[in-house]
Design a protein around this motif. Sequence first.
Motif, PDB file in Angstrom:
ATOM      1  N   ASP A   1       0.826  -1.205   0.000  1.00 19.54           N
ATOM      2  CA  ASP A   1       0.000   0.000   0.000  1.00 19.54           C
ATOM      3  C   ASP A   1       0.862   1.257   0.000  1.00 19.54           C
ATOM      4  O   ASP A   1       0.514   2.257  -0.624  1.00 19.54           O
ATOM      5  CB  ASP A   1      -0.925   0.007   1.220  1.00 19.54           C
ATOM      6  N   PHE A   2       1.980   1.199   0.697  1.00 18.45           N
ATOM      7  CA  PHE A   2       2.893   2.341   0.755  1.00 18.45           C
ATOM      8  C   PHE A   2       3.382   2.706  -0.648  1.00 18.45           C
ATOM      9  O   PHE A   2       3.317   3.870  -1.058  1.00 18.45           O
ATOM     10  CB  PHE A   2       4.061   1.999   1.674  1.00 18.45           C
ATOM     11  N   TYR A   3       3.856   1.711  -1.399  1.00 19.69           N
ATOM     12  CA  TYR A   3       4.321   1.966  -2.762  1.00 19.69           C
ATOM     13  C   TYR A   3       3.195   2.523  -3.634  1.00 19.69           C
ATOM     14  O   TYR A   3       3.418   3.380  -4.494  1.00 19.69           O
ATOM     15  CB  TYR A   3       4.855   0.681  -3.397  1.00 19.69           C
TER      16      TYR A   3
ATOM     17  N   GLN B   1      11.471   6.778 -27.439  1.00 19.22           N
ATOM     18  CA  GLN B   1      12.073   7.744 -28.353  1.00 19.22           C
ATOM     19  C   GLN B   1      13.194   7.115 -29.176  1.00 19.22           C
ATOM     20  O   GLN B   1      13.492   7.581 -30.274  1.00 19.22           O
ATOM     21  CB  GLN B   1      12.611   8.938 -27.572  1.00 19.22           C
ATOM     22  N   ALA B   2      13.800   6.056 -28.641  1.00 20.95           N
ATOM     23  CA  ALA B   2      14.848   5.347 -29.384  1.00 20.95           C
ATOM     24  C   ALA B   2      14.273   4.421 -30.453  1.00 20.95           C
ATOM     25  O   ALA B   2      15.032   3.746 -31.150  1.00 20.95           O
ATOM     26  CB  ALA B   2      15.719   4.548 -28.418  1.00 20.95           C
ATOM     27  N   GLY B   3      12.941   4.369 -30.557  1.00 14.75           N
ATOM     28  CA  GLY B   3      12.316   3.632 -31.651  1.00 14.75           C
ATOM     29  C   GLY B   3      11.695   2.307 -31.288  1.00 14.75           C
ATOM     30  O   GLY B   3      11.197   1.602 -32.167  1.00 14.75           O
ATOM     31  N   HIS B   4      11.692   1.945 -29.999  1.00 12.59           N
ATOM     32  CA  HIS B   4      11.147   0.656 -29.599  1.00 12.59           C
ATOM     33  C   HIS B   4       9.667   0.768 -29.219  1.00 12.59           C
ATOM     34  O   HIS B   4       9.188   1.847 -28.857  1.00 12.59           O
ATOM     35  CB  HIS B   4      11.953   0.089 -28.434  1.00 12.59           C
ATOM     36  N   ALA B   5       8.960  -0.345 -29.285  1.00 13.64           N
ATOM     37  CA  ALA B   5       7.562  -0.410 -28.872  1.00 13.64           C
ATOM     38  C   ALA B   5       7.534  -0.769 -27.387  1.00 13.64           C
ATOM     39  O   ALA B   5       7.823  -1.907 -27.015  1.00 13.64           O
ATOM     40  CB  ALA B   5       6.811  -1.450 -29.698  1.00 13.64           C
ATOM     41  N   VAL B   6       7.203   0.199 -26.550  1.00 14.14           N
ATOM     42  CA  VAL B   6       7.393   0.054 -25.110  1.00 14.14           C
ATOM     43  C   VAL B   6       6.055   0.000 -24.389  1.00 14.14           C
ATOM     44  O   VAL B   6       5.155   0.812 -24.654  1.00 14.14           O
ATOM     45  CB  VAL B   6       8.233   1.226 -24.545  1.00 14.14           C
ATOM     46  N   GLU B   7       5.928  -0.953 -23.490  1.00 16.43           N
ATOM     47  CA  GLU B   7       4.819  -1.014 -22.551  1.00 16.43           C
ATOM     48  C   GLU B   7       5.408  -0.966 -21.149  1.00 16.43           C
ATOM     49  O   GLU B   7       6.458  -1.564 -20.890  1.00 16.43           O
ATOM     50  CB  GLU B   7       3.992  -2.286 -22.754  1.00 16.43           C
ATOM     51  N   SER B   8       4.739  -0.245 -20.252  1.00 14.67           N
ATOM     52  CA  SER B   8       5.301   0.008 -18.925  1.00 14.67           C
ATOM     53  C   SER B   8       4.334  -0.420 -17.836  1.00 14.67           C
ATOM     54  O   SER B   8       3.136  -0.115 -17.895  1.00 14.67           O
ATOM     55  CB  SER B   8       5.618   1.505 -18.773  1.00 14.67           C
ATOM     56  N   PHE B   9       4.873  -1.137 -16.841  1.00 12.99           N
ATOM     57  CA  PHE B   9       4.092  -1.496 -15.657  1.00 12.99           C
ATOM     58  C   PHE B   9       4.710  -0.837 -14.444  1.00 12.99           C
ATOM     59  O   PHE B   9       5.924  -0.900 -14.231  1.00 12.99           O
ATOM     60  CB  PHE B   9       4.054  -3.013 -15.449  1.00 12.99           C
ATOM     61  N   GLU B  10       3.878  -0.189 -13.632  1.00 18.35           N
ATOM     62  CA  GLU B  10       4.330   0.490 -12.418  1.00 18.35           C
ATOM     63  C   GLU B  10       3.199   0.451 -11.397  1.00 18.35           C
ATOM     64  O   GLU B  10       2.019   0.543 -11.759  1.00 18.35           O
ATOM     65  CB  GLU B  10       4.723   1.942 -12.745  1.00 18.35           C
ATOM     66  N   VAL B  11       3.534   0.301 -10.108  1.00 23.10           N
ATOM     67  CA  VAL B  11       2.507   0.171  -9.073  1.00 23.10           C
ATOM     68  C   VAL B  11       2.080   1.504  -8.485  1.00 23.10           C
ATOM     69  O   VAL B  11       0.984   1.622  -7.944  1.00 23.10           O
ATOM     70  CB  VAL B  11       2.990  -0.762  -7.933  1.00 23.10           C
ATOM     71  N   SER B  12       2.928   2.538  -8.567  1.00 22.86           N
ATOM     72  CA  SER B  12       2.618   3.824  -7.952  1.00 22.86           C
ATOM     73  C   SER B  12       1.703   4.648  -8.852  1.00 22.86           C
ATOM     74  O   SER B  12       2.069   4.993  -9.981  1.00 22.86           O
ATOM     75  CB  SER B  12       3.904   4.606  -7.671  1.00 22.86           C
ATOM     76  N   GLU B  13       0.517   4.992  -8.351  1.00 20.90           N
ATOM     77  CA  GLU B  13      -0.416   5.789  -9.140  1.00 20.90           C
ATOM     78  C   GLU B  13       0.163   7.147  -9.497  1.00 20.90           C
ATOM     79  O   GLU B  13       0.041   7.618 -10.634  1.00 20.90           O
ATOM     80  CB  GLU B  13      -1.728   5.969  -8.371  1.00 20.90           C
ATOM     81  N   LYS B  14       0.810   7.791  -8.530  1.00 23.88           N
ATOM     82  CA  LYS B  14       1.348   9.132  -8.779  1.00 23.88           C
ATOM     83  C   LYS B  14       2.504   9.082  -9.773  1.00 23.88           C
ATOM     84  O   LYS B  14       2.655   9.993 -10.598  1.00 23.88           O
ATOM     85  CB  LYS B  14       1.774   9.773  -7.465  1.00 23.88           C
ATOM     86  N   CYS B  15       3.307   8.040  -9.705  1.00 19.81           N
ATOM     87  CA  CYS B  15       4.398   7.899 -10.677  1.00 19.81           C
ATOM     88  C   CYS B  15       3.844   7.690 -12.081  1.00 19.81           C
ATOM     89  O   CYS B  15       4.387   8.227 -13.057  1.00 19.81           O
ATOM     90  CB  CYS B  15       5.321   6.750 -10.288  1.00 19.81           C
TER      91      CYS B  15
END
Length: 316
Positions: free
Chosen positions: A75-77, A133-147
């Motif tokens: 929850d903290f993260y 920006q370097a040309g790759h197809a990127v998907e991102s997973f992150e747990v912090s809502e604010k981040c």
Amino acid sequence: MPSVTPLPSSLPDPLLPPLTDDDFLVDLLAELTGEDVSAVQQRLEREQRDPGVTVREALAEWNLKPYVWHDSLSDFYHQTDAFLFETLIWNRNPVKNQMRQWIGEFLAHDVRGPARVLTFGDGLGIDSLYLAQAGHAVESFEVSEKCIRFAEALGERLEASLTFIEHQDRIAPASYDVVVCLDVLEHVPDPKAMVKQLAGYLKPGGRLIVHAPFWFIHPSVTTHLAANRTYSGDLGRLYRPEGFRPIDGQFFWSPIVLEKTTETSRRTAVPWSKRLSLTFGGLLLSVARIWNWPHLVIAGATLGSKKPAPHHTAGS
């Protein structure tokens, strides 16, 4: 790997333009935290002078012990805004930017065209945006809502194409050419289980690019888990059971590149000089399982050079 569209002829600056726009950063942090710009500036300046202070104080407010896992850390993260400040200062650090650039250069030589990349736990999304920006197809997973909201704002500013995955169970298995996981494993209670998950996201022959300073137990990183020091410099327990073998990387594994091998996949040839460098670097890292004082001294010297904290223009 994909080979239809060529990669750009040159890599972007690892210190992405929004990281140099102090007014934009302070205004964005004020919006995300609900604080006025002067309070945001003070928090950033404190973080600059005393790295890790924002997260240390937030842990204390949550009555959580440093360096020890507790279920409340999930929850903290997810909820705290402290990592906005800690990771922003880190992402402006020359050491971090050199690592980011090294990854961009490695992928530019390793793949014949855009790779499908998953960034796992990228915080503010800087690495994700750089690779996009370097040309790759990127998907991102992150747990912090604010981040995530911070990363989305940066993506809009850069007009970068980036997909955010909100829930881990929605990450497609065996579908990525590259998984980038930097400064995550040292935070989790079961690194072996997480490496197994990361392996599951990769295609056969895919690359795991990881930086995990398990040895770095220090007041500047109070969410690193002391129990994980046992994995410092360890390939055998963490990576080999999932079919990973090292193929490239920097001397102290900052980062290290591992190939996911199978019985049918073609193995990348690794020069003896690179093998020796990675092996010797791993041996030195393994010393930190028992005695990490020399490593902390070196880290203090190399991490001491930081870009000044964002400064908000008076009257803006």
